[in-house]
Motif scaffolding. Structure first.
Motif, PDB file in Angstrom:
ATOM      1  N   ALA A 221       1.659   0.276  -0.352  1.00  0.00           N
ATOM      2  CA  ALA A 221       1.297   0.996   0.813  1.00  0.00           C
ATOM      3  C   ALA A 221       1.814   2.418   0.633  1.00  0.00           C
ATOM      4  CB  ALA A 221       2.000   0.500   1.939  1.00  0.00           C
ATOM      5  N   LYS A 222       3.016   2.485   0.026  1.00  0.00           N
ATOM      6  CA  LYS A 222       3.512   4.096  -0.305  1.00  0.00           C
ATOM      7  C   LYS A 222       2.808   4.819  -1.231  1.00  0.00           C
ATOM      8  CE  LYS A 222       8.242   3.173   0.834  1.00  0.00           C
ATOM      9  NZ  LYS A 222       9.867   3.125   0.444  1.00  0.00           N
ATOM     10  N   LYS A 223       2.122   3.981  -2.235  1.00  0.00           N
ATOM     11  CA  LYS A 223       1.283   4.573  -3.440  1.00  0.00           C
ATOM     12  C   LYS A 223      -0.084   5.109  -2.434  1.00  0.00           C
ATOM     13  CE  LYS A 223       3.022   2.121  -7.427  1.00  0.00           C
ATOM     14  NZ  LYS A 223       2.653   1.215  -8.418  1.00  0.00           N
ATOM     15  N   ALA A 224      -0.714   4.328  -1.781  1.00  0.00           N
ATOM     16  CA  ALA A 224      -1.918   4.490  -1.114  1.00  0.00           C
ATOM     17  C   ALA A 224      -1.705   5.624  -0.107  1.00  0.00           C
ATOM     18  CB  ALA A 224      -2.429   3.302  -0.505  1.00  0.00           C
ATOM     19  N   TRP A 225      -0.803   5.467   0.511  1.00  0.00           N
ATOM     20  CA  TRP A 225      -0.279   6.518   1.652  1.00  0.00           C
ATOM     21  C   TRP A 225      -0.392   7.972   0.933  1.00  0.00           C
ATOM     22  CZ3 TRP A 225      -1.084   6.260   6.567  1.00  0.00           C
ATOM     23  CH2 TRP A 225      -0.540   7.170   7.323  1.00  0.00           C
ATOM     24  N   LYS A 234      -5.845   9.209  11.099  1.00  0.00           N
ATOM     25  CA  LYS A 234      -6.447   8.034  11.380  1.00  0.00           C
ATOM     26  C   LYS A 234      -7.322   7.812  10.116  1.00  0.00           C
ATOM     27  CE  LYS A 234      -7.453   8.104  16.227  1.00  0.00           C
ATOM     28  NZ  LYS A 234      -8.441   8.180  17.557  1.00  0.00           N
ATOM     29  N   THR A 235      -7.794   8.683   9.457  1.00  0.00           N
ATOM     30  CA  THR A 235      -8.683   8.529   8.230  1.00  0.00           C
ATOM     31  C   THR A 235      -7.631   7.896   7.153  1.00  0.00           C
ATOM     32  OG1 THR A 235     -10.414  10.021   8.878  1.00  0.00           O
ATOM     33  CG2 THR A 235     -10.372   9.373   6.253  1.00  0.00           C
ATOM     34  N   ARG A 236      -6.493   8.621   7.104  1.00  0.00           N
ATOM     35  CA  ARG A 236      -5.736   8.236   6.084  1.00  0.00           C
ATOM     36  C   ARG A 236      -5.222   6.700   6.168  1.00  0.00           C
ATOM     37  NH1 ARG A 236       0.118  11.370   5.585  1.00  0.00           N
ATOM     38  NH2 ARG A 236       0.643  10.767   3.169  1.00  0.00           N
ATOM     39  N   GLN A 237      -4.978   6.538   7.722  1.00  0.00           N
ATOM     40  CA  GLN A 237      -4.484   5.152   8.011  1.00  0.00           C
ATOM     41  C   GLN A 237      -5.565   4.108   7.571  1.00  0.00           C
ATOM     42  OE1 GLN A 237      -3.620   5.638  12.113  1.00  0.00           O
ATOM     43  NE2 GLN A 237      -1.390   5.269  11.692  1.00  0.00           N
ATOM     44  N   ALA A 259       2.691   1.285  10.310  1.00  0.00           N
ATOM     45  CA  ALA A 259       3.176   1.848  11.451  1.00  0.00           C
ATOM     46  C   ALA A 259       4.454   2.605  11.117  1.00  0.00           C
ATOM     47  CB  ALA A 259       3.429   0.979  12.487  1.00  0.00           C
ATOM     48  N   GLU A 260       4.956   1.964  10.305  1.00  0.00           N
ATOM     49  CA  GLU A 260       6.399   2.576   9.727  1.00  0.00           C
ATOM     50  C   GLU A 260       6.270   3.705   8.933  1.00  0.00           C
ATOM     51  OE1 GLU A 260       8.361  -0.475   7.475  1.00  0.00           O
ATOM     52  OE2 GLU A 260       8.870  -1.635   8.957  1.00  0.00           O
TER      53      GLU A 260
END
Length: 263
Positions: A221-225, A234-237, A259-260
């Motif tokens: 998730a951190k890599k994708a974020w 919103k698009t990023r999420q 969410a975190e």
């Protein structure tokens, strides 16, 4: 008409030099010597000389074939290719193959059966890959079909399970769904059918480690974020969520991690 005046043994066992009218004429194998009953004083005309020469070529090719077969089992194609590489002509090769087949020193069915048993006992290859290897060795489809009976379904599942255990360890950091897919794909790549792969997967009884899955999800998730940081929130999420879902993570867990990250 020239006569044999001397038959002299060569240093090489089983080979003889023939002298006609006191002059060296040609070499022969012991089998040819016996077949044509060559002896001192025997007259040799052109026709007989041609027959002896042809027979000696076959004898030499036959001995080379025996030497090649002495190391391990071979197929007809392998032996034929080997003799061609040695410069032996096609008619002689056919004669040698016929003789070896008659003596059962060459048998593609025996070879195929042995090959399948060896692959089943010592390798992680499935029937499809084994079939391809036998085709490359010149084995016919019917012979392959009969040989593969040496590798029954229950043995295939047992081998596929062993392979699956290795793949499970290799991909233990992946989510369960992806891990399962990688195991199935890996087993099938080795030549096993989908049904065998699924049966093996069922027997593995893979367990989910929640802590490990969460750690893997958080890392991905951190890599994708970071990858989608140029987009609005919103698009990023959404993009991050889609990327994680494609990797096989649970949607509820994805939402919690996102969410975190958003905070």
């Amino acid at each position: 008409m020239p006569k044999i005046t001397l038959i002299q043994a060569q240093k090489k066992a089983g080979r003889y030099n023939i002298y006609l009218d006191g002059t060296y004429a040609f070499p022969v194998a012991e089998s040819v010597l016996i077949k044509y009953q060559l002896a001192k004083g025997m007259e040799i005309d052109k026709q007989l000389l041609s027959q002896i020469t042809s027979a000696d070529l076959q004898a030499k090719a036959y001995n080379k074939a025996l030497d090649y077969l002495s190391h391990q089992l071979r197929t007809q194609k392998e032996l034929s290719d080997h003799l061609k590489e040695l410069g032996i002509d096609e008619p002689t090769i056919k004669e040698v193959l016929t003789k070896l087949l008659d003596l059962r020193l060459l048998d593609d069915q025996v070879y195929a059966n042995s090959f399948v048993r060896t692959q089943a006992n010592l390798s992680d290859k499935g029937p499809t890959v084994i079939r391809q290897k036998l085709r490359q060795k010149g084995i016919g489809e019917n012979l392959i079909d009969r040989a593969l009976l040496e590798f029954p379904p229950e043995a295939q599942v047992a081998n596929a399970k062993k392979l699956g255990q290795k793949l499970a360890k290799r991909h233990q950091a992946s989510p369960l769904k992806i891990r399962q897919n990688k195991i199935i794909t890996g087993i099938m790549t080795k030549g096993f059918s989908a049904s065998v792969a699924n049966s093996a997967l069922e027997q593995l009884d893979l367990q989910v480690d929640p802590n490990q899955e969460l750690a893997a999800l958080t890392t991905q998730a951190k890599k994708a974020w970071r990858r989608y940081q140029r987009f609005d929130l919103k698009t990023r999420q959404l993009k991050t969520k889609q990327a994680l879902y494609r990797k096989g993570f649970n949607l509820d867990e994805i939402d919690k991690v996102l969410a975190e990250l958003a905070e």
